[in-house]
Enzyme design. Sequence first.
Site, PDB file in Angstrom:
ATOM      1  N   MET A  96      59.062 -22.884 -54.949  1.00  7.71           N
ATOM      2  CA  MET A  96      57.834 -21.892 -55.074  1.00  7.71           C
ATOM      3  C   MET A  96      57.746 -21.363 -56.270  1.00  7.71           C
ATOM      4  SD  MET A  96      56.588 -21.834 -52.009  1.00  7.71           S
ATOM      5  CE  MET A  96      55.040 -20.880 -52.478  1.00  7.71           C
TER       6      MET A  96
ATOM      7  N   ASP B  40      54.992 -25.743 -55.664  1.00  5.66           N
ATOM      8  CA  ASP B  40      53.971 -24.798 -54.762  1.00  5.66           C
ATOM      9  C   ASP B  40      53.778 -23.526 -55.550  1.00  5.66           C
ATOM     10  OD1 ASP B  40      52.166 -24.176 -52.977  1.00  5.66           O
ATOM     11  OD2 ASP B  40      53.498 -24.129 -51.308  1.00  5.66           O
TER      12      ASP B  40
ATOM     13  N   SER C 136      46.582 -28.264 -50.579  1.00  4.91           N
ATOM     14  CA  SER C 136      47.022 -27.297 -49.697  1.00  4.91           C
ATOM     15  C   SER C 136      45.636 -26.748 -49.121  1.00  4.91           C
ATOM     16  CB  SER C 136      47.765 -26.270 -50.355  1.00  4.91           C
ATOM     17  OG  SER C 136      47.952 -24.888 -49.454  1.00  4.91           O
TER      18      SER C 136
ATOM     19  N   ASP D  99      50.017 -24.557 -44.658  1.00  3.78           N
ATOM     20  CA  ASP D  99      50.797 -23.378 -44.917  1.00  3.78           C
ATOM     21  C   ASP D  99      50.738 -22.502 -43.532  1.00  3.78           C
ATOM     22  OD1 ASP D  99      51.682 -23.296 -47.707  1.00  3.78           O
ATOM     23  OD2 ASP D  99      49.500 -23.552 -48.184  1.00  3.78           O
TER      24      ASP D  99
ATOM     25  N   HIS E 107      49.132 -30.535 -47.479  1.00  3.30           N
ATOM     26  CA  HIS E 107      49.881 -29.408 -47.237  1.00  3.30           C
ATOM     27  C   HIS E 107      49.415 -28.574 -46.323  1.00  3.30           C
ATOM     28  CE1 HIS E 107      53.476 -26.839 -48.911  1.00  3.30           C
ATOM     29  NE2 HIS E 107      52.396 -25.959 -48.916  1.00  3.30           N
TER      30      HIS E 107
ATOM     31  N   HIS F 111      54.522 -26.382 -44.370  1.00  6.75           N
ATOM     32  CA  HIS F 111      55.424 -25.335 -45.081  1.00  6.75           C
ATOM     33  C   HIS F 111      55.500 -24.146 -44.336  1.00  6.75           C
ATOM     34  CE1 HIS F 111      55.443 -22.527 -49.070  1.00  6.75           C
ATOM     35  NE2 HIS F 111      56.560 -22.347 -48.240  1.00  6.75           N
TER      36      HIS F 111
ATOM     37  N   MET G 170      56.337 -20.764 -43.588  1.00  2.00           N
ATOM     38  CA  MET G 170      56.828 -19.295 -43.965  1.00  2.00           C
ATOM     39  C   MET G 170      56.857 -18.402 -42.756  1.00  2.00           C
ATOM     40  SD  MET G 170      54.008 -19.764 -47.240  1.00  2.00           S
ATOM     41  CE  MET G 170      53.261 -20.873 -46.642  1.00  2.00           C
TER      42      MET G 170
ATOM     43  N   MET H 281      52.043 -19.342 -41.739  1.00  2.00           N
ATOM     44  CA  MET H 281      52.509 -18.102 -42.122  1.00  2.00           C
ATOM     45  C   MET H 281      52.433 -17.046 -40.601  1.00  2.00           C
ATOM     46  SD  MET H 281      50.893 -17.254 -45.561  1.00  2.00           S
ATOM     47  CE  MET H 281      50.414 -18.547 -46.822  1.00  2.00           C
TER      48      MET H 281
END
Length: 236
Positions: free
Chosen positions: A136, A174, A7, A34, A32, A65, A67, A36
């Site tokens: 998660m 994760d 990640s 992230d 990966h 991913h 979020m 956000m």
Amino acid sequence: MVELVPSILSADFSKLALEVEAAERGGGSVIHIDIMDGHFVPNLTMGPPVVKSLRKVTSLPLDCHLMIENPDDFIAEFADAGANWISVHYEACRHLHRTLELISQHGMEPAVVINPATLAGLLVDILPMVHHVLVMSVNPGFGGQKFIGFSLDKIRRLAELRAELDLNFRIEVDGGVAHDTIASVVEAGADLLVAGSAVFASGHPEKEARVLLSLAREAERRRPGQKLHSARAAAI
Ligand code: DX5
Ligand code: ZN
């Protein structure tokens, strides 16, 4: 076969391409990313431009991913940027079935993520649609948090459901996956092992990725039930 999924949240962003290349040399086989939005989680990170830049430096699958709230509004942009896998939070999607279909329609692999407080059993009806379920094992938003132990039961439950329903989705985990926890998540049934700070925080991603992957492979050899499933999955 289990895979290590570095990640980049904990990477040095001033040399992101080099960091990704080093993690890949160490055995990372999916990257990966992230995403956000400061609303669904209390942090802001990156978006499609970073995915587009990384697309130029690696041919590994880019695992995004999300979020974020209202993920449907961004699916086309991520597809254009070169994303391969898109995971959306069960808790952020009012119409999860529609969102997963939208991701597939854009040629990407759809996945669903559950927070630590969300029951795995809630996913039963949509499991046939997903490429993977992301469990998660910390509350999303930040790297470097402590692994939440009861996530292991959730991984086990999903592995059971997969066998009971005769499905092939993969189980990703994760949060807090590191030297001291990676064997237990593999033994519980996880296939895709996201690791951020454990890979990048020391500044030696190639070496750290190699160590994590070898611990994971060793643990994988201790789970005969899972091997059987993988062998069957490969045959159909
Ligand atoms: C947290 C992110 C993770 C993060 C994990 O919300 O979803 O992907 O990078 O970081 P570590 O591996 O340090 O717990
Ligand atoms: Zn993540």
